[in-house]
Design an enzyme around this catalytic site. Structure first.
Site, PDB file in Angstrom:
ATOM      1  CD  GLN A   1     -12.310 -22.032 -23.129  1.00  0.00           C
ATOM      2  OE1 GLN A   1     -12.577 -21.112 -22.490  1.00  0.00           O
ATOM      3  NE2 GLN A   1     -13.088 -22.980 -23.113  1.00  0.00           N
TER       4      GLN A   1
ATOM      5  CG  HIS B   1     -21.301 -25.339 -23.806  1.00  0.00           C
ATOM      6  ND1 HIS B   1     -20.422 -25.821 -22.566  1.00  0.00           N
ATOM      7  CD2 HIS B   1     -21.046 -26.167 -24.672  1.00  0.00           C
ATOM      8  CE1 HIS B   1     -19.632 -26.734 -22.967  1.00  0.00           C
ATOM      9  NE2 HIS B   1     -19.612 -26.649 -24.657  1.00  0.00           N
TER      10      HIS B   1
ATOM     11  CB  CYS C   1      -7.258 -38.295 -11.379  1.00  0.00           C
ATOM     12  SG  CYS C   1      -5.272 -37.688 -11.068  1.00  0.00           S
TER      13      CYS C   1
ATOM     14  CB  THR D   1     -17.097 -31.684 -29.951  1.00  0.00           C
ATOM     15  OG1 THR D   1     -16.440 -31.418 -28.897  1.00  0.00           O
ATOM     16  CG2 THR D   1     -16.356 -33.074 -30.466  1.00  0.00           C
TER      17      THR D   1
ATOM     18  CG  ASN E   1      -9.176 -25.988 -23.561  1.00  0.00           C
ATOM     19  OD1 ASN E   1      -8.322 -25.836 -24.721  1.00  0.00           O
ATOM     20  ND2 ASN E   1      -9.397 -26.892 -22.869  1.00  0.00           N
TER      21      ASN E   1
ATOM     22  CB  THR F   1     -34.126 -31.666 -38.415  1.00  0.00           C
ATOM     23  OG1 THR F   1     -34.776 -32.397 -39.120  1.00  0.00           O
ATOM     24  CG2 THR F   1     -35.206 -30.568 -37.956  1.00  0.00           C
TER      25      THR F   1
END
Ligand SMILES: *Cc1c(COP(=O)(O)O)cnc(C)c1O
Length: 397
Positions: A183, A205, A329, A76, A155, A241
Site C-alpha cells: 500500500q 497494480h 459478506c 501475494t 490497506n 519466464t
C-alpha cells in the site's frame, strides 16, 4: 448507475487503473519485442536488457542494489515468498516468527500455514489507531525468532506503522525484517537502508501499474529459500519466464509515481481530510478508523453506526460511487474485518465501516459529490434500521 452518471472510483486500495503512458510503454513487449530473456538471439538479449533496466529502476526507488530486486507475480507472491522462504531456510536456527494482527491476508495466511508446519507465530496486537508498539515487539523477540514481518501501511485503515523503529530493533537483535509495502510503494517515500529492511514486498497494480506483477526486495546475504522451483530465472531464486511487459509496466509506473509523489500526496491529503471532516461533520454517529495523521494520503475509513456496510456500498453504487467496507459478506463470510476487530471495534460498528480510497484520478468535484451522497445514504438506511432511533436515548446498541 445510470449511463449519464460518471463513475466515481474511490477504491484505489483495491486496485488502480493503469496509466496510459504505462500501457504505451508495455505495448511493444507483447508482440514486436516478445523475446524470452533467457534465449540468446538478439531480440531475446534486448528483453534481458529491458528486465535489467527495470530492475535498476525499482532498486533506485527503494535505495537498494539491482541485484537485490526479484520480480514476482504480485504482492501475494512476494509476501508468501518472504514468509515461507525465510521460515524454511532458517528452520535450524529457530521456529518463531513475529507479525501483527492487522497484516493483509497475504501475510496472515502464510503465517497460519507455517503454524501448521510447526512454526510458532506471535501476532502482535495494535492500539486503537492501528499502531504496532515497537516496545512490545522487542519484548516478544526470543532466541528462536527468525523473522519479523510488519506492514508499512495498512490497506484498510491506512495507518502507517513505525517501521523505522521496528527495523532498528530487528537489526539490533539480528532478526530479518520483512515489510509488506504494497500500500505504501509509490505513495510514500521508502528506503530499505534507512528502515533497515531485509525484505520488502510491492505490487504494481496498487500504483497505477498492471495487475499480476510485483517485486520482492531481498537484502544481499539474506538466507531465503525459493518457493517456485524450475528454470534458472531471477538468479536461480524465482523460476518462471519473466513477465516482460509486466516488468516494464511496473518500472514505468513506479518511476512516474515517484516523480509526482510529493505533489500528489499533498493533493490527496487535502481531499482525504475534506472527506473525513465532511463525513464526520454531516453524519451523526460516525468515527474515523485508523490514525488521524499517520495515515496514507488517500485513505479514508469511517464507521457509520447503525448502518450495514454492504447496504451502504450497494446504495453508493447506485450513485456510481465505488467504495469498500470492512464487513466481508462479499467473500461469503459474515466475519467483520480482522483489522477493525484488532483496533477494538464491536462487530456492529465494524460492519458499518466505509472505506474510500483516493487515487490519481480523484478530483475535488468527486469529493463534493460523495459528501452530498453519503449523508443521504446513511439517513436512508438508518430510517429502515431497527437499531437506529433519531432520539439519542433510544439506541438499542
Ligand atoms: C493488495 C495487497 C496485497 C496483495 O497484492 P496482490 O498484488 O494483489 O497480490 C498484499 N498486501 C497488501 C497490504 C495489499 O494491499
Amino acid at each position: 448507475m445510470t449511463p449519464a452518471q460518471r463513475l466515481i472510483y474511490m477504491d484505489n486500495a483495491a486496485t488502480t487503473p493503469v496509466r496510459p503512458e504505462v500501457m504505451e510503454a508495455m505495448r511493444p513487449y507483447f508482440h514486436d519485442r516478445f523475446g524470452n530473456p533467457s534465449s540468446i538471439y538478439s531480440i531475446a538479449r534486448e528483453s534481458k536488457e529491458v528486465v535489467e533496466s527495470a530492475r535498476e529502476t525499482v532498486a533506485r526507488a527503494l535505495g537498494a542494489e539491482p541485484g537485490e530486486i526479484y520480480f514476482t507475480s504480485g504482492g501475494t507472491e512476494s509476501d508468501n515468498w518472504a514468509l515461507k522462504g525465510i521460515a524454511y531456510a532458517n528452520r535450524k536456527l529457530g521456529d518463531h516468527i513475529i507479525t501483527s494482527a492487522i497484516e493483509h491476508h497475504a501475510v496472515l495466511h502464510p503465517a497460519q500455514y507455517l503454524e501448521k508446519q510447526g512454526f510458532r507465530i506471535t501476532y502482535l496486537p495494535v492500539d486503537a489507531s492501528g499502531l504496532v508498539d515497537p516496545g512490545a515487539l522487542e519484548d516478544s523477540i526470543t532466541k528462536k525468532t527468525i523473522l519479523i514481518s510488519v506492514m508499512t501501511a495498512n490497506n484498510e485503515i491506512g495507518t502507517i506503522e513505525p517501521i523505522r523503529e521496528i527495523g532498528s530493533i530487528a537489526q539490533r537483535h539480528g532478526v530479518p525484517f520483512h515489510t509488506d509495502a504494497v500500500q505504501a510503494a509509490g505513495h510514500i517515500p521508502l528506503s530499505v537502508k534507512h528502515d533497515a529492511l531485509d525484505l520488502l514486498s510491492l505490487s504494481a497494480h496498487k500504483f497505477n501499474g498492471p495487475k499480476g506483477i510485483g517485486a520482492l526486495y531481498i537484502r544481499k546475504g539474506t538466507r531465503i529459500d525459493p518457493i517456485h522451483h524450475g528454470g534458472g530465472q531471477e538468479r536461480n531464486r524465482r523460476a518462471g519466464t519473466e513477465n516482460l511487459a509486466g516488468v516494464v509496466g511496473l518500472a514505468t509506473a513506479l518511476d512516474i509515481a515517484l516523480r509526482i509523489m510529493k505533489d500528489e500526496a499533498e493533493r490527496l491529503r487535502d481531499l482525504r481530510d475534506r472527506l473525513i471532516s465532511g463525513i464526520l461533520g454531516s453524519v451523526p454517529h460516525t468515527r474515523l478508523n485508523g490514525h488521524p495523521t499517520r495515515r496514507l494520503p488517500g485513505n479514508v475509513n469511517v464507521s457509520v453506526e447503525y448502518v450495514e456496510g454492504e447496504s451502504m456500498l450497494l446504495h453508493l453504487d447506485s450513485y456510481g460511487i465505488c467504495a469498500s467496507t470492512g464487513s466481508a459478506c462479499t467473500s461469503g463470510s459474515l466475519e467483520p474485518s480482522h483489522v477493525l476487530m484488532a483496533i477494538g471495534l464491536s462487530h456492529e460498528v465494524a460492519h458499518g465501516s466505509l472505506r474510500l480510497t483516493l487515487g490519481e484520478e480523484s478530483t475535488s468535484d468527486e469529493v463534493e459529490r460523495v459528501l452530498e451522497v453519503v449523508p443521504q445514504v446513511a439517513a436512508k438506511l438508518r430510517a429502515i434500521s431497527p437499531l437506529y432511533s433519531p432520539n439519542e436515548r433510544d439506541y438499542h446498541v
